[in-house]
Each structure stands twice: as C-alpha cells, then as structure tokens.
Design an enzyme around this catalytic site. Structure first.
Site, PDB file in Angstrom:
ATOM      1  CG  HIS A  18      27.035  -8.611  32.426  1.00 30.62           C
ATOM      2  ND1 HIS A  18      26.607  -8.619  33.534  1.00 30.62           N
ATOM      3  CD2 HIS A  18      28.030  -7.773  32.147  1.00 30.62           C
ATOM      4  CE1 HIS A  18      27.474  -7.579  34.055  1.00 30.62           C
ATOM      5  NE2 HIS A  18      28.049  -6.724  33.427  1.00 30.62           N
ATOM      6  CG  HIS A  21      23.914  -4.954  32.124  1.00 34.22           C
ATOM      7  ND1 HIS A  21      24.797  -5.781  31.471  1.00 34.22           N
ATOM      8  CD2 HIS A  21      24.684  -3.809  32.335  1.00 34.22           C
ATOM      9  CE1 HIS A  21      25.854  -5.020  31.307  1.00 34.22           C
ATOM     10  NE2 HIS A  21      25.909  -3.749  31.846  1.00 34.22           N
ATOM     11  CB  CYS A 126      40.536   6.684  34.309  1.00 35.05           C
ATOM     12  SG  CYS A 126      40.283   4.983  34.122  1.00 35.05           S
ATOM     13  CB  CYS A 129      36.529   6.139  34.948  1.00 36.88           C
ATOM     14  SG  CYS A 129      37.007   4.943  35.934  1.00 36.88           S
ATOM     15  CB  CYS A 143      42.000   4.399  37.432  1.00 42.83           C
ATOM     16  SG  CYS A 143      40.119   4.034  37.675  1.00 42.83           S
ATOM     17  CG  HIS A 146      39.089   0.825  34.687  1.00 45.49           C
ATOM     18  ND1 HIS A 146      38.377   1.998  35.042  1.00 45.49           N
ATOM     19  CD2 HIS A 146      38.513   0.215  33.868  1.00 45.49           C
ATOM     20  CE1 HIS A 146      37.310   1.882  34.381  1.00 45.49           C
ATOM     21  NE2 HIS A 146      37.339   0.721  33.821  1.00 45.49           N
ATOM     22  CE  LYS A 295      30.820  -4.524  38.841  1.00 42.81           C
ATOM     23  NZ  LYS A 295      30.922  -3.327  38.084  1.00 42.81           N
ATOM     24  CE  LYS A 298      33.236  -7.579  25.979  1.00 40.89           C
ATOM     25  NZ  LYS A 298      33.715  -6.530  25.184  1.00 40.89           N
TER      26      LYS A 298
HETATM   27  N1  MSP Z   1      26.215   4.310  31.474  1.00 40.19           N
HETATM   28  C1  MSP Z   1      26.605   4.496  32.927  1.00 40.19           C
HETATM   29  C2  MSP Z   1      25.377   4.764  33.539  1.00 40.19           C
HETATM   30  C3  MSP Z   1      24.626   5.867  33.234  1.00 40.19           C
HETATM   31  S1  MSP Z   1      23.197   6.338  34.123  1.00 40.19           S
HETATM   32  C4  MSP Z   1      22.925   7.654  34.026  1.00 40.19           C
HETATM   33  C5  MSP Z   1      26.988   2.989  33.330  1.00 40.19           C
HETATM   34  N2  MSP Z   1      26.663   1.871  32.581  1.00 40.19           N
HETATM   35  S2  MSP Z   1      27.164   0.188  32.833  1.00 40.19           S
HETATM   36  O1  MSP Z   1      26.790  -0.425  31.564  1.00 40.19           O
HETATM   37  O2  MSP Z   1      28.257   0.051  33.227  1.00 40.19           O
HETATM   38  O3  MSP Z   1      26.279  -0.116  34.022  1.00 40.19           O
HETATM   39  C6  MSP Z   1      26.529  -0.151  35.257  1.00 40.19           C
HETATM   40  C7  MSP Z   1      25.189  -0.930  35.901  1.00 40.19           C
HETATM   41  O4  MSP Z   1      25.141  -2.140  35.561  1.00 40.19           O
HETATM   42  C8  MSP Z   1      25.347  -0.964  37.247  1.00 40.19           C
HETATM   43  O5  MSP Z   1      25.353   0.467  38.096  1.00 40.19           O
HETATM   44  C9  MSP Z   1      24.600  -2.115  38.005  1.00 40.19           C
HETATM   45  O6  MSP Z   1      23.181  -1.454  37.638  1.00 40.19           O
HETATM   46  C10 MSP Z   1      24.581  -2.982  36.742  1.00 40.19           C
HETATM   47  N3  MSP Z   1      25.608  -3.912  37.028  1.00 40.19           N
HETATM   48  C11 MSP Z   1      26.681  -4.207  35.812  1.00 40.19           C
HETATM   49  N4  MSP Z   1      27.410  -4.940  36.837  1.00 40.19           N
HETATM   50  C12 MSP Z   1      27.102  -5.569  37.897  1.00 40.19           C
HETATM   51  C13 MSP Z   1      27.340  -6.469  38.802  1.00 40.19           C
HETATM   52  N5  MSP Z   1      28.402  -7.413  38.783  1.00 40.19           N
HETATM   53  N6  MSP Z   1      26.384  -6.607  39.610  1.00 40.19           N
HETATM   54  C14 MSP Z   1      25.565  -5.935  40.084  1.00 40.19           C
HETATM   55  N7  MSP Z   1      24.961  -4.914  39.057  1.00 40.19           N
HETATM   56  C15 MSP Z   1      25.918  -4.737  38.111  1.00 40.19           C
HETATM   57  O7  MSP Z   1      27.591   2.767  34.517  1.00 40.19           O
END
Ligand code: MSP
Length: 652
Positions: A18, A21, A126, A129, A143, A146, A295, A298
């Site tokens: 989304h 990312h 959790c 997480c 947590c 969550h 925030k 999903k």
């Molecule tokens: N798999 C772990 C990361 C491992 S790295 C060794 C993870 N994945 S995640 O799919 O949850 O991705 C988290 C990252 O996605 C955040 O740190 C950020 O880069 C991005 N984001 C997800 N949602 C976001 C927002 N709402 N706003 C900004 N960035 C966001 O954590």
C-alpha cells in the site's frame, strides 16, 4: 568513485503493498537516483520478508501452502515497483536458498564465538509482532503495537547475548550523532538503552510451534526468529562474507519507518558487532502516513492504493507530493484534497507555468532557439547566485533526508524565476526592440530551468527527462547528469542556438470542482451499482430492502470464547473483550455491554461475532469485529450457541 548503498525494509508478504510501503520505496529510489546524479556508484535493495507465524496463518486462511502464498504476494511487490518508477538493483526474498545459507553461516559464527546460548525463558508473546515483550515494555499489560494481550509462553530457546553489546551501542550512538536520524529517534533509542528494559534476544522458535523458518545450523529442532533472519538480508543480498558487492557497498544506509526502530537501532548493530562486522552508516527513520489521524495499515482497513493515485494524478506528481509533503521523521496526513492543492500550487502554477510561458516566449521572440546572452545585469546576477544557492541547499538537504526542505529550496528558485519574468517583462523588451537585453533575460531563464530539471530527476524521473527534452537536451537512458555538484557551481551548460520546444503543458491544473463532483457522484454510482447487482442476484434476493443470499454469505460470523474482559479505560459503557476464534491469538472487540454484563460474567462464555467489518477505533482502542446481541426495550443479551462448539465455528 564513491559508493552508496540504500535499503528499504523487506516487506511482510501477509498483505498487498500500500501507500506506506510505496513511500519508503519511492524515497529509497529517489535517494539512489540522487546519488547517481552526484556521480556515485549506487546499489538499491528492497525485498520481501517471508518467514514466520503471520505468513503461515495467512496462507492457511487462503488454503494454500506457505510457499505458494509467499510466491504470490512477493510477485505483487516485484510487479508494483517498476510501475512506480522504482529502479532497484536487487530484490531479496528471505526464502531464497542463498539468503538461508548466509543466515546459517552468520548464526554459526556468532554461536562459535560464544554469543548464542541455550536457556529457558518465559515471556509475553505477541503473535502480531511475532516477538516476546518484557513486562516493562507492555502498556497496561497490552502489546503497545496491537493493543492486544500477549500470551505468556515459557519454553527453552536460544538467546543472543545482546546485553553484552548494549554499553558499546550506547557509546557508539553518543559518539556518532547522525548514526540514527532524525535526532528524535536517536534520543528515543538512547532512552530505550537507558531504561534497562533491554535484555538478551531470544533468536529461536521450537519447530514444535513453527516450522516455516530457517533451521538453526546447530540445532535442527529449532528455526531462526524472523527478525534475526530478516535483518541479515541487508548483507546476504550483497553476498556476505566475500561477495564483491559486499566489499564494495557495505556499510550502507537503511530507510525504515518508526514502527521498526528497535530491531534496526538495537538488534541489528549489536548483531553486526558480535559478528565483527562494521555497522551501517545511517539509519534514516521516517514517520507514518496517516489517514484521518490514524496510521494507514491493512489491519485498520484504511489503505491508499498507490496505483490508483498514479492513475488519477500521474506518477511524477504522486512521487513529488509524497516527498514534498512529509517532513522526514514526522507523521504526515494523506488526503487527495491535500495532494490536489499541492500539485496545483507547486507543479501546475509554479513549475508548469514557468516552462509554459518561457518556452512560448522563446518561440515568439527567438524562433525557439536559445539566444546568446549579453552582459549580465545586477538582477541577472542575483538570479544566477540564487540558482547556485538553491541547488547547493537542495543537494545538502536531500542528502540529509530533508526532502521536503530540499524541494522547497529548489522552489525558492522556481518562484523567483516566475517573479523575474514579471519584473523583467520580456514582452516590453520585445516591444522596445531591445534584443540584447531580451536575449539575456531569456537565456538566464532557460539556463536556470535546465538546472531545476536536472535536480528533479531524483524525484520525478519522467518529468525531468521531458523538461530537459523540451529544453533541447538529450538526456539519454541513464541519469540526466552525473555531475550535479559541478552543475550547481556553474551557470553554463545550455548552448546558445539550441532548439527548444515551442510549448510545455506537463502539469495541467487539476479541476478541484470536477474532482469533488466525481467524489460526490461516487457513492451514488456505488448505490446504483449495488442496486444493479441486487437485480442481477439470484432469485432469493427480493425487493423492499431484502438482501441476496450472496450478500448474507459475505458476512463472516463465528463463534468464539471470551478469554478476557474489562471496562474500556476511556468509555464507561464499553467493555474490552478478547475473544478466542482459534486464529492463533485472541481478537480484541469492543462492545457496548458494560451496562448489561459485569466483565467477569462474560469470561469463559461463548459468543457470536461478525469478523469482517472494518476495524474501528473507539476512544483510543481498536475494535476488530462486532459481538451479536439481542435487544428488547434497551436490554442487551449476547447470542450464544445452544451447546458449546469449537471456537472459530462459522455461523451459516
Ligand atoms: N518485515 C518487516 C521489516 C523487516 S526489515 C529487516 C516489516 N515489514 S512491513 O511490511 O510491516 O513494513 C513496515 C514498513 O512499511 C515501515 O517501516 C515503512 O517503511 C512502511 N510502512 C508501512 N505502513 C506505513 C505507513 N502508514 N506510513 C509510512 N510507512 C509505512 O516491518
């Protein structure tokens, strides 16, 4: 040649990509492009994180094997990135054989050095997480991510002697002010280290509980903890320990949001230190994109689809908005209205207008050829100086992840150029027949516009290329320049006589009214569509508010047991329930039952709830479903199966 290595987090494959990312990946792409324009040798890595409980659960839900599941979603990420103009040099998957072998090698190395030990441990786990929390880290027993109650699990596991390296880490952060940036996150990590809440890190999961992971090389009954496995992607993808890319690019820089500060700021540097490897250069931490103050994620059901934004507003405008709107480090609000305002003001009015008026004047006065300048006046010199300052600031700020400020500095120049057009009034010079002065003014404008277009390639690669082509440049396939710093120091580069385009309309104004009308029409259109669907639905669907059988089937109702209940801390009439629907962890549902039941009356009771409603935040807590009740004269009674049924039983 200087080397520059940038990474994004490797994203979980339990959900489609989304805007959140997309943001981090677009920032990484812009940084990688920016360093290319400085003439550096760059490497940009992204990828997917594919092990762990969450993935197994998501695969089970879809009735496919974990491997089939991860292949499908990882492909979605890989397919999306080029559509957002992202040019990554590597894509790592934690299920790659190569990655697995390197993780095992790393584990063995740290184990042999004596920094991994076997021990018994009880902790608050959790499932969301996929990690243990210490008592101190929980907030009101929940947590902090969550807001659910973790499960207390006690088992034998392997531990990484992280605590041994914490004093070193603290000193390192203190003596390297920009190791973690912006500063607020550096301070957050320092307080984490001072709090004493950090302990050794549990780095294994028994196979009896989880098999979808990398087997420990020294104990085949255990798999590696997802975070330990995932963080190593940053070096496994470079071919650590002896790959050429590793020697060239490590240590590099990471880009993450604040949700994953701790693993990157504490686990990762201590892991590297224990293995005797250099730590990364910078951890760049950004805030969240919020939608109406919440925030975007999903699980909260408020995600923005990046491709929809691209299709509606254009890729370059979308990328520009993301980098310009978020002050790196702070949260930012996403709204289409905000995006339209920004695009209209900065791109259509300031930049688009500048190109459009200067090119059409060049067509009119000089037959679309760059004129020869005469002597520069004080006004011209001021613009030339501003051009150098704006570019130098842009370069400095962009390199420091202050993208919004860097772009703003460039826009100081764009706005000044528009004012310069007004103050120099080329049309008057033309009327007066002052062709030398007219040529000088037009040259100053065209030359400065070329500089702006060169800077913009990092953020808006297609637009930058088009603008340069309109200025008679042939940018070729690679970066539009590899000497941005030299470009900032000089004002030449645009040859008199070069043929330029006769007009430019790259960023047309977005019609806000039309957009609003469309938005107002959307619910109506949806209603009409629904009515049409109802008409086309099977014979059971009748008139007068009846729903079709398919509509009924779409409501997911399940039986589950209330495992915990308490009053909502901020709402008198609401109970916070944790209900076990056999989903691996209990679900938190808030229900207006406080006037009808004491919390303890509900614990152990089976109830029926709708599970596929969008999650809702009620007075600071999330509710992920709705408990069904029967109501008469204001008295509520929860629905319960006539005889106990297995938790998770579907109501049909
Ligand atoms: N798999 C772990 C990361 C491992 S790295 C060794 C993870 N994945 S995640 O799919 O949850 O991705 C988290 C990252 O996605 C955040 O740190 C950020 O880069 C991005 N984001 C997800 N949602 C976001 C927002 N709402 N706003 C900004 N960035 C966001 O954590």
């Amino acid at each position: 040649m200087k080397n520059f290595y940038i990474t994004t987090p490797i994203y979980y494959v339990n959900a489609k990509p989304h805007l959140g990312h997309a943001y981090t990946t677009i920032v990484a792409d812009s940084l990688s492009r920016f360093h290319k324009t400085l003439g550096e040798n760059t490497m940009f890595l992204t990828g997917t994180d594919e092990h762990g409980d969450k993935i197994v659960k998501a695969a089970e839900k879809q009735g496919v094997s974990p491997k089939e599941f991860v292949d499908g979603i990882s492909a979605l990420f890989q397919k999306l990135w080029p559509q957002l103009g992202i040019e990554n040099d590597g894509f790592v998957r934690t299920t790659d054989e190569d990655h697995k072998a390197r993780v095992q090698r790393f584990l063995q190395q740290v184990y042999d050095a004596g920094d991994i030990y076997f021990g018994e441990f009880g902790g608050h786990y959790c499932y969301g997480c996929e990690r243990f929390y210490t008592e101190k880290e929980l907030e009101n027993g929940l947590c902090p991510q969550h807001l659910t109650k973790p499960e207390f699990i006690s088992e034998k596991n392997y531990f990484f002697r992280m605590s041994k390296y914490l004093p070193w880490l603290r000193e390192y952060i203190e003596s390297h002010p920009d190791f973690i940036r912006p500063e607020r996150y550096r301070n957050e990590v320092l307080s984490m280290l001072e709090s004493g809440a950090l302990e050794d890190l549990c780095i294994s999961r028994p196979k009896s509980r989880l098999t979808w992971g990398i087997e420990l090389p020294f104990d085949k009954d255990y798999v590696c903890y997802v975070w330990f496995d995932a963080l190593l992607n940053y070096i496994s993808a470079l071919g650590w320990p002896d790959g050429e890319k590793y020697t060239t690019f490590w240590p590099g820089e990471h880009l993450v949001a604040k949700d994953i500060l701790k693993p990157h700021a504490v686990f990762w540097p201590t892991m590297l230190k224990a293995a005797g490897l250099p730590v990364y250069q910078h951890l760049n931490v950004h805030g969240y994109w919020l939608v109406r103050d919440t925030k975007m994620s999903k699980s909260l059901g408020n995600v923005v689809e990046p491709l929809e934004m691209r299709q509606k507003y254009g890729l370059d405008a979308f990328r520009y908005f993301l980098l310009r709107e978020m002050h790196f480090g702070s949260d930012a609000s996403f709204s289409e209205e905000g995006m339209v305002t920004r695009i209209n003001a900065d791109l259509a009015n300031d930049l688009g207008n500048l190109f459009s008026r200067v090119l059409s004047m060049t067509a009119k006065y000089f037959d679309s050829k760059v004129p020869q300048p005469g002597d520069f006046s004080e006004d011209d010199k001021a613009i030339i100086e501003l051009c150098a300052t704006a570019m130098t600031n842009y370069i400095q700020l962009f390199g420091n992840t202050q993208f919004a400020q860097g772009l703003d500095s460039l826009w100081d120049l764009v706005r000044a150029l528009n004012k310069y057009v007004d103050s120099q009034a080329p049309w008057t010079l033309f009327k007066q027949g002052d062709s030398v002065r007219l040529g000088t003014v037009m040259y100053v404008l065209l030359s400065a516009m070329r500089k702006v277009a060169l800077c913009l390639w990092a953020v808006m690669p297609d637009a930058s290329r088009t603008l340069l082509e309109q200025l008679g440049q042939q940018p070729g396939d690679g970066p539009v320049t590899t000497a941005l710093e030299a470009e900032a120091a000089t004002f030449d580069g645009l040859l008199p006589g070069t043929e330029v385009a006769a007009s430019s309309n790259l960023f047309p104004r977005i019609d806000v009214k039309a957009l609003q009308q469309e938005a107002q029409a959307a619910p109506k259109a949806r209603k009409e569509k629904k009515q049409e669907a109802a008409k086309a639905a099977p014979a059971e669907a009748g008139q007068g508010g009846e729903i079709s059988f398919d509509q009924f089937k779409a409501v997911q109702m399940c039986a589950g047991t209330v495992v915990a209940a308490e009053k909502h801390p901020n709402a008198d009439r609401i109970l916070r329930l944790e209900i076990d629907f056999d989903e691996g962890q209990p679900r938190q549902i808030l229900s207006g039952l406080a006037d009808h039941y004491k919390p303890e009356e509900l614990v152990g009771k089976q109830v029926i709830a709708v599970l596929n409603l969008p999650p809702r935040k009620i007075r600071g807590l999330m509710s992920n479903g709705m408990v069904l009740t029967a109501e008469k004269d204001g008295k509520l009674s929860v629905l319960t199966p006539a005889a106990p049924v297995p938790n998770g039983s579907q109501i049909a």
